[in-house]
Scaffold this motif. Structure first.
Motif, mmCIF file in Angstrom:
data_model
loop_
_atom_site.group_PDB
_atom_site.id
_atom_site.type_symbol
_atom_site.label_atom_id
_atom_site.label_comp_id
_atom_site.label_asym_id
_atom_site.label_seq_id
_atom_site.Cartn_x
_atom_site.Cartn_y
_atom_site.Cartn_z
ATOM 1 N N ILE A 1 7.050 -8.381 -8.423
ATOM 2 C CA ILE A 1 6.994 -6.383 -8.866
ATOM 3 C C ILE A 1 7.466 -6.486 -7.789
ATOM 4 O O ILE A 1 6.964 -6.438 -6.017
ATOM 5 N N LYS A 2 8.507 -4.889 -7.491
ATOM 6 C CA LYS A 2 7.585 -4.327 -6.683
ATOM 7 C C LYS A 2 7.302 -3.215 -5.862
ATOM 8 O O LYS A 2 5.896 -3.040 -6.507
ATOM 9 N N THR A 3 7.091 -3.542 -4.315
ATOM 10 C CA THR A 3 6.242 -2.394 -3.907
ATOM 11 C C THR A 3 6.217 -1.046 -3.481
ATOM 12 O O THR A 3 7.480 -0.645 -3.437
ATOM 13 N N LEU A 4 5.037 -1.407 -3.916
ATOM 14 C CA LEU A 4 4.963 1.491 -3.993
ATOM 15 C C LEU A 4 4.133 1.452 -2.942
ATOM 16 O O LEU A 4 3.213 1.309 -2.838
ATOM 17 N N TYR A 5 4.689 2.592 -2.599
ATOM 18 C CA TYR A 5 4.423 3.383 -1.567
ATOM 19 C C TYR A 5 3.761 4.899 -2.238
ATOM 20 O O TYR A 5 4.831 5.451 -2.676
ATOM 21 N N ILE A 6 2.501 4.822 -2.107
ATOM 22 C CA ILE A 6 2.001 6.483 -2.207
ATOM 23 C C ILE A 6 2.010 7.346 -1.365
ATOM 24 O O ILE A 6 0.744 6.999 -0.490
ATOM 25 N N ALA A 7 2.484 8.157 -0.859
ATOM 26 C CA ALA A 7 2.925 9.101 0.294
ATOM 27 C C ALA A 7 0.964 9.687 0.694
ATOM 28 O O ALA A 7 0.457 9.893 1.667
ATOM 29 N N GLY A 8 0.539 10.661 -0.492
ATOM 30 C CA GLY A 8 -0.083 11.488 -0.259
ATOM 31 C C GLY A 8 0.314 12.576 0.225
ATOM 32 O O GLY A 8 1.125 13.265 0.604
ATOM 33 N N ASP A 9 -0.600 13.059 0.841
ATOM 34 C CA ASP A 9 -0.759 14.555 0.626
ATOM 35 C C ASP A 9 -0.025 14.266 1.957
ATOM 36 O O ASP A 9 -1.352 14.526 3.544
ATOM 37 N N THR A 10 0.757 14.654 2.934
ATOM 38 C CA THR A 10 1.048 14.397 4.601
ATOM 39 C C THR A 10 2.268 14.841 3.955
ATOM 40 O O THR A 10 2.986 15.170 3.859
ATOM 41 N N ILE A 11 2.216 15.253 6.027
ATOM 42 C CA ILE A 11 3.498 15.452 5.902
ATOM 43 C C ILE A 11 4.482 14.074 6.842
ATOM 44 O O ILE A 11 3.324 12.961 6.916
ATOM 45 N N TRP A 12 5.952 14.729 7.118
ATOM 46 C CA TRP A 12 6.100 13.606 7.666
ATOM 47 C C TRP A 12 5.866 13.482 9.298
ATOM 48 O O TRP A 12 5.993 14.204 9.835
ATOM 49 N N CYS A 13 5.493 12.150 9.238
ATOM 50 C CA CYS A 13 4.513 11.345 11.182
ATOM 51 C C CYS A 13 5.062 10.283 11.190
ATOM 52 O O CYS A 13 5.664 9.561 10.894
ATOM 53 N N ASP A 14 4.522 9.892 12.741
ATOM 54 C CA ASP A 14 4.928 8.677 13.065
ATOM 55 C C ASP A 14 4.398 7.482 11.895
ATOM 56 O O ASP A 14 4.835 6.795 11.900
ATOM 57 N N GLU A 15 2.956 7.882 11.414
ATOM 58 C CA GLU A 15 2.456 6.752 10.509
ATOM 59 C C GLU A 15 3.220 6.320 9.143
ATOM 60 O O GLU A 15 3.492 5.761 8.270
ATOM 61 N N THR A 16 4.086 7.621 8.639
ATOM 62 C CA THR A 16 5.085 6.955 7.312
ATOM 63 C C THR A 16 6.267 6.079 7.842
ATOM 64 O O THR A 16 6.494 5.455 6.909
ATOM 65 N N THR A 17 7.165 6.376 8.716
ATOM 66 C CA THR A 17 7.943 5.312 9.789
ATOM 67 C C THR A 17 7.235 4.159 9.967
ATOM 68 O O THR A 17 8.081 3.603 9.293
ATOM 69 N N ARG A 18 6.273 4.085 10.733
ATOM 70 C CA ARG A 18 5.724 3.066 10.338
ATOM 71 C C ARG A 18 5.222 2.021 8.833
ATOM 72 O O ARG A 18 5.469 0.769 8.838
ATOM 73 N N VAL A 19 4.779 2.156 8.227
ATOM 74 C CA VAL A 19 4.788 1.787 6.888
ATOM 75 C C VAL A 19 5.667 2.281 5.972
ATOM 76 O O VAL A 19 6.230 0.469 5.458
#
Length: 282
Positions: A178-196
């Protein structure tokens, strides 16, 4: 990749469960989503009050408006029907409200980001609270907590505001075939977003894109249309789904504006902007 965006109605809502290799994502309202992943149904960030139940958020744009700005597309009983677990990314009112606390069964498995949120929700009478870590197994689904930043560095440099913004999380869903799903939640774009995105390589990404604004700050506390484009360019094999629009006073980006933006920029082949009550089948 074949993706269908279809209008859900109350009949299809009652038969929401997907096959074990499918993902169904139903936009309820605001950041509230009903997701069937590998045959298990999750309710994400439930805000279930009727239109106008709460005052606008203080010190935000359009705070004179009452929240939610619109009604739910279904009854609460339909929304919570067959739900196997709740995920609360953080406990701000527009993600976990009084109505959710009242109507969601107290025994249902409920996933949160940390002990602080667990203590709060436990005090509201819920008895089956689980804190997500980097690999929590539930019904053979791997759920991983990932980070985010609910505002800019400048905002978090103000102690009182940093406390108000608080912590938030994103969630990765993984399962066999099954495809991997990412729910980012309440966040701005940050280094963690890119890392995830780099580490997990999600094929489905859900972004909160209402561009919610505080007074006296020229940036948002969550993502907006430019972040949708950034996700499109960063995750080149992913379907991007935009949510958290048109429902609370401080969310400044509308679905109409986002539709116009993605069409003009030619990124509408992999970006979906479901209306309340619509279901995406992937």
């Amino acid at each position: 990749m074949k993706t269908n965006l279809t209008l859900a109605n109350k009949t299809s809502n009652l038969n929401f469960k997907s096959n074990t290799n499918q993902v169904l994502i139903q936009q309820i309202r605001n950041a509230t989503l009903k997701i069937s992943y590998a045959g298990t149904i999750f309710l994400i960030d439930p805000m279930l009050a009727p239109k106008g139940a709460y005052p606008g958020f203080e010190e935000t744009y359009r705070s004179e408006l009452r929240n939610p700005l619109i009604d739910l597309p279904y009854t609460i009983s339909e929304i919570i029907k067959d739900v196997d677990a709740i995920i609360v990314t953080h406990t701000h009112l527009d993600h976990w409200d009084d109505a959710a606390q009242e109507f969601i069964p107290k025994h249902i498995p409920l996933f949160v980001q940390n002990e602080q949120d667990a203590d709060l929700i436990r005090s509201q009478g819920f008895i089956n609270i689980k804190i997500l870590d980097n690999n929590t197994l539930f019904n053979n689904i791997h759920l991983s907590k990932v980070g985010g930043q609910h505002g800019t560095d400048t905002m978090y440099a103000v102690p009182d505001l940093a406390k108000r913004l608080g912590d938030t999380m994103g969630v990765i869903f993984q399962g066999k075939d099954i495809k991997t799903l990412y729910i980012a939640g309440d966040t701005i774009w940050c280094d963690e977003t890119t890392r995830v995105i780099g580490n997990y390589k999600p094929e489905i990404i859900i972004l909160n894109t209402g561009y919610a604004r505080l007074k006296n700050f020229d940036k948002s506390i969550i993502m907006g249309k430019d972040d949708v484009k950034h996700a499109y360019q960063t995750a080149t094999n992913a379907i991007i789904i935009a949510t958290h629009m048109d429902a609370v006073n401080h969310a400044m980006l509308t679905r109409k504006e986002l539709h116009e933006y993605i069409t003009k920029d030619g990124i509408d082949d992999r970006v979906l902007v479901p209306n309340d009550g619509e279901t995406i089948k992937i």
